[in-house]
Design a protein around this motif. Structure first.
Motif, PDB file in Angstrom:
ATOM      1  N   GLU A  89       0.829  -1.211   0.000  1.00  0.00           N
ATOM      2  CA  GLU A  89       0.000   0.000   0.000  1.00  0.00           C
ATOM      3  C   GLU A  89       0.860   1.256   0.000  1.00  0.00           C
ATOM      4  OE1 GLU A  89      -2.310  -0.549   3.543  1.00  0.00           O
ATOM      5  OE2 GLU A  89      -3.685  -1.983   2.598  1.00  0.00           O
ATOM      6  N   LEU A  90       1.902   1.263   0.826  1.00  0.00           N
ATOM      7  CA  LEU A  90       2.783   2.431   0.898  1.00  0.00           C
ATOM      8  C   LEU A  90       3.568   2.627  -0.397  1.00  0.00           C
ATOM      9  CD1 LEU A  90       4.075   2.089   4.566  1.00  0.00           C
ATOM     10  CD2 LEU A  90       2.465   3.791   3.668  1.00  0.00           C
ATOM     11  N   GLU A  91       4.012   1.556  -1.002  1.00  0.00           N
ATOM     12  CA  GLU A  91       4.716   1.670  -2.271  1.00  0.00           C
ATOM     13  C   GLU A  91       3.796   2.231  -3.352  1.00  0.00           C
ATOM     14  OE1 GLU A  91       6.461  -2.128  -3.183  1.00  0.00           O
ATOM     15  OE2 GLU A  91       8.217  -1.712  -1.928  1.00  0.00           O
ATOM     16  N   ALA A  92       2.532   1.807  -3.358  1.00  0.00           N
ATOM     17  CA  ALA A  92       1.567   2.317  -4.335  1.00  0.00           C
ATOM     18  C   ALA A  92       1.327   3.806  -4.108  1.00  0.00           C
ATOM     19  CB  ALA A  92       0.254   1.536  -4.247  1.00  0.00           C
ATOM     20  N   ARG A  93       1.207   4.222  -2.852  1.00  0.00           N
ATOM     21  CA  ARG A  93       1.038   5.651  -2.545  1.00  0.00           C
ATOM     22  C   ARG A  93       2.235   6.459  -2.987  1.00  0.00           C
ATOM     23  NH1 ARG A  93      -0.753   6.317   3.606  1.00  0.00           N
ATOM     24  NH2 ARG A  93      -2.063   8.114   3.135  1.00  0.00           N
ATOM     25  N   THR A  94       3.420   5.938  -2.715  1.00  0.00           N
ATOM     26  CA  THR A  94       4.642   6.632  -3.106  1.00  0.00           C
ATOM     27  C   THR A  94       4.721   6.779  -4.615  1.00  0.00           C
ATOM     28  OG1 THR A  94       5.775   5.766  -1.154  1.00  0.00           O
ATOM     29  CG2 THR A  94       7.179   6.558  -2.954  1.00  0.00           C
ATOM     30  N   ALA A  95       4.388   5.731  -5.340  1.00  0.00           N
ATOM     31  CA  ALA A  95       4.401   5.792  -6.803  1.00  0.00           C
ATOM     32  C   ALA A  95       3.407   6.816  -7.302  1.00  0.00           C
ATOM     33  CB  ALA A  95       4.107   4.413  -7.383  1.00  0.00           C
ATOM     34  N   LYS A  96       2.243   6.877  -6.683  1.00  0.00           N
ATOM     35  CA  LYS A  96       1.217   7.849  -7.081  1.00  0.00           C
ATOM     36  C   LYS A  96       1.710   9.269  -6.810  1.00  0.00           C
ATOM     37  CE  LYS A  96      -3.658   8.893  -6.494  1.00  0.00           C
ATOM     38  NZ  LYS A  96      -4.912   8.522  -5.815  1.00  0.00           N
ATOM     39  N   MET A  97       2.349   9.487  -5.659  1.00  0.00           N
ATOM     40  CA  MET A  97       2.871  10.813  -5.313  1.00  0.00           C
ATOM     41  C   MET A  97       3.979  11.217  -6.277  1.00  0.00           C
ATOM     42  SD  MET A  97       2.814  10.586  -1.166  1.00  0.00           S
ATOM     43  CE  MET A  97       3.634  12.140  -0.915  1.00  0.00           C
ATOM     44  N   ASP A  98       4.838  10.264  -6.641  1.00  0.00           N
ATOM     45  CA  ASP A  98       5.908  10.548  -7.597  1.00  0.00           C
ATOM     46  C   ASP A  98       5.322  10.969  -8.942  1.00  0.00           C
ATOM     47  OD1 ASP A  98       7.810   9.964  -5.702  1.00  0.00           O
ATOM     48  OD2 ASP A  98       8.247   7.944  -6.473  1.00  0.00           O
ATOM     49  N   THR A  99       4.216  10.340  -9.343  1.00  0.00           N
ATOM     50  CA  THR A  99       3.556  10.682 -10.593  1.00  0.00           C
ATOM     51  C   THR A  99       2.990  12.085 -10.538  1.00  0.00           C
ATOM     52  OG1 THR A  99       2.989   8.361 -10.934  1.00  0.00           O
ATOM     53  CG2 THR A  99       1.770   9.953 -12.225  1.00  0.00           C
ATOM     54  N   LEU A 100       2.383  12.448  -9.414  1.00  0.00           N
ATOM     55  CA  LEU A 100       1.785  13.781  -9.267  1.00  0.00           C
ATOM     56  C   LEU A 100       2.862  14.876  -9.260  1.00  0.00           C
ATOM     57  CD1 LEU A 100      -0.943  13.044  -6.575  1.00  0.00           C
ATOM     58  CD2 LEU A 100      -1.280  13.441  -9.020  1.00  0.00           C
ATOM     59  N   GLU A 101       4.021  14.575  -8.700  1.00  0.00           N
ATOM     60  CA  GLU A 101       5.101  15.554  -8.628  1.00  0.00           C
ATOM     61  C   GLU A 101       5.787  15.751  -9.971  1.00  0.00           C
ATOM     62  OE1 GLU A 101       7.734  14.317  -5.526  1.00  0.00           O
ATOM     63  OE2 GLU A 101       6.315  14.809  -3.942  1.00  0.00           O
ATOM     64  N   ALA A 102       5.706  14.761 -10.820  1.00  0.00           N
ATOM     65  CA  ALA A 102       6.412  14.841 -12.124  1.00  0.00           C
ATOM     66  C   ALA A 102       5.711  15.706 -13.130  1.00  0.00           C
ATOM     67  CB  ALA A 102       6.566  13.447 -12.698  1.00  0.00           C
TER      68      ALA A 102
END
Length: 102
Positions: A89-102
């Motif tokens: 779950e945390l890895e999925a959240r981190t990936a989503k946040m990385d996408t939003l920041e890019a």
């Protein structure tokens, strides 16, 4: 409890004491299914199956320390499963946040 009757062990009936003992002891780490018939029991005992009713117990064979270690291993497996799920779950959240920041 006092008054209960041993009905079946692993689906088989008609054991004398020694034969029942041998089947119940079996190989460490294996399970055995035991069916009892509830006897009259003593007054004031906790509620459970009614008199004459059959009930089943699955027993893990082994010395007390083995059974204790087996239970602890099961607890650790469940805890590990929860941690793996949380990590995913945390890895999925981190990936989503990385996408939003890019």
């Amino acid at each position: 409890r006092p008054g209960d009757e041993l009905v079946r062990i692993d689906g088989r009936e008609g054991f004398d004491y020694q034969a029942a003992k041998n089947v119940l002891l079996g190989r460490q780490g294996t399970t055995v299914q035991v069916v009892f018939r509830r006897g009259a029991g003593a007054a004031g005992e906790p509620a459970g199956p009614s008199q004459g009713e059959e009930f089943t117990a699955v027993l893990l064979r082994g010395a007390a320390d083995y059974v204790s270690m087996h239970a602890e291993a099961q607890n650790l497996r469940r805890a590990n499963e929860r941690l793996v799920k949380r990590n995913d779950e945390l890895e999925a959240r981190t990936a989503k946040m990385d996408t939003l920041e890019a």
